[in-house]
Design an enzyme around this catalytic site. Sequence first.
Site, mmCIF file in Angstrom:
data_model
loop_
_atom_site.group_PDB
_atom_site.id
_atom_site.type_symbol
_atom_site.label_atom_id
_atom_site.label_comp_id
_atom_site.label_asym_id
_atom_site.label_seq_id
_atom_site.Cartn_x
_atom_site.Cartn_y
_atom_site.Cartn_z
ATOM 1 N N LYS A 13 -1.592 -14.505 13.648
ATOM 2 C CA LYS A 13 -1.008 -15.330 12.584
ATOM 3 C C LYS A 13 0.495 -15.056 12.440
ATOM 4 C CE LYS A 13 -3.536 -13.692 9.146
ATOM 5 N NZ LYS A 13 -4.336 -12.659 9.831
ATOM 6 N N ARG A 88 -6.581 -15.051 0.820
ATOM 7 C CA ARG A 88 -7.609 -14.275 1.517
ATOM 8 C C ARG A 88 -8.928 -14.262 0.739
ATOM 9 N NH1 ARG A 88 -3.714 -10.767 4.613
ATOM 10 N NH2 ARG A 88 -4.889 -9.411 5.990
ATOM 11 N N ARG A 127 -1.572 -1.879 18.899
ATOM 12 C CA ARG A 127 -0.321 -2.411 18.356
ATOM 13 C C ARG A 127 0.622 -1.289 17.917
ATOM 14 N NH1 ARG A 127 -1.033 -7.280 14.092
ATOM 15 N NH2 ARG A 127 -1.567 -5.686 12.566
ATOM 16 N N ARG A 160 0.796 1.306 12.619
ATOM 17 C CA ARG A 160 0.562 1.079 11.189
ATOM 18 C C ARG A 160 -0.665 1.878 10.743
ATOM 19 N NH1 ARG A 160 0.456 -5.330 10.152
ATOM 20 N NH2 ARG A 160 -1.288 -4.682 8.875
ATOM 21 N N ARG A 171 -11.347 -3.759 7.923
ATOM 22 C CA ARG A 171 -10.576 -4.993 7.693
ATOM 23 C C ARG A 171 -11.337 -6.206 8.232
ATOM 24 N NH1 ARG A 171 -5.017 -3.833 10.361
ATOM 25 N NH2 ARG A 171 -4.306 -5.751 9.380
HETATM 26 P P1 AMP Z 1 -1.760 -8.110 6.874
HETATM 27 O O1 AMP Z 1 -0.476 -7.587 7.405
HETATM 28 O O2 AMP Z 1 -1.703 -9.562 6.493
HETATM 29 O O3 AMP Z 1 -2.931 -7.800 7.769
HETATM 30 O O4 AMP Z 1 -2.030 -7.322 5.492
HETATM 31 C C1 AMP Z 1 -2.112 -5.919 5.445
HETATM 32 C C2 AMP Z 1 -2.860 -5.499 4.194
HETATM 33 O O5 AMP Z 1 -2.153 -5.965 3.032
HETATM 34 C C3 AMP Z 1 -4.274 -6.059 4.052
HETATM 35 O O6 AMP Z 1 -5.235 -5.292 4.762
HETATM 36 C C4 AMP Z 1 -4.454 -5.970 2.529
HETATM 37 O O7 AMP Z 1 -4.695 -4.642 2.114
HETATM 38 C C5 AMP Z 1 -3.069 -6.353 2.023
HETATM 39 N N1 AMP Z 1 -2.971 -7.824 1.846
HETATM 40 C C6 AMP Z 1 -2.156 -8.688 2.517
HETATM 41 N N2 AMP Z 1 -2.335 -9.944 2.092
HETATM 42 C C7 AMP Z 1 -3.278 -9.893 1.131
HETATM 43 C C8 AMP Z 1 -3.915 -10.863 0.322
HETATM 44 N N3 AMP Z 1 -3.622 -12.177 0.407
HETATM 45 N N4 AMP Z 1 -4.859 -10.438 -0.568
HETATM 46 C C9 AMP Z 1 -5.152 -9.134 -0.704
HETATM 47 N N5 AMP Z 1 -4.625 -8.175 0.048
HETATM 48 C C10 AMP Z 1 -3.677 -8.526 0.957
#
Ligand code: AMP
Length: 217
Positions: A13, A88, A127, A160, A171
């Site tokens: 994404k 989400r 990654r 990360r 996740r």
């Molecule tokens: P991402 O980089 O989009 O995979 O996000 C990393 C982490 O940030 C996720 O595993 C969640 O803990 C938090 N996070 C990001 N976007 C959201 C969202 N829309 N709702 C809740 N938690 C989020």
Amino acid sequence: MNLILLGPPGAGKGTQAKILAKKFDIPQISTGDILRGAVKEQSPMGIKAKGYMDSGSLVPDEVVVGIVKERLTKPDCSKGFILDGFPRTVIQADALKLTLGDMGKAIEHVISIVVDKEELLARITGRRTCRSCGKGYHLSFDPPKKVGVCDECGGELFQRDDDSEATMRNRLDVYEKQTAPLIDYYGHDSLLRTIIGTGSIDEIKQNILTGIKDGTV
Ligand code: AMP
């Protein structure tokens, strides 16, 4: 061009959002990036979010909804925006619909990027990111010339906290339970375009563009 990119962690994404943002000259709004920024700054929101993020759980809806609401009012969103990693949950999707409605806007396309679970695990656990300039690498698919060192700026590469295998499995479970229902949610509104997220970055981009243009993918 008000767009949502939907898909499990590791589906690509962020990569596609960056390409599309450049192409259409609209901002990429990544809640993950905004939250990581807050964690780095140790702001009150960042301190609250860190525990959820490290374990691979979702940050509470009211926190992320607040972030997105504020971001959508910025002038650079006037021509459109790409939401990457938001919504989400169904609660977030409902809040987004209301917020945009109040602004006289609506989502036009939801691109769902599909990749199978084993491939996602391989992608995510390999990654690495540069601590200085943020450039991304992959140990197998896009390794740096020198182990642990950024080709661009010589910075240190790191993994990360939430990209470890155990957290990644959580996740993916969280995605299945809380986020995958949005596929039906947006399918019901006839906004959904499904794209296979394997192949070259360029092929995937082309498929997304075709989906946006004719609405049939
Ligand atoms: P991402 O980089 O989009 O995979 O996000 C990393 C982490 O940030 C996720 O595993 C969640 O803990 C938090 N996070 C990001 N976007 C959201 C969202 N829309 N709702 C809740 N938690 C989020």
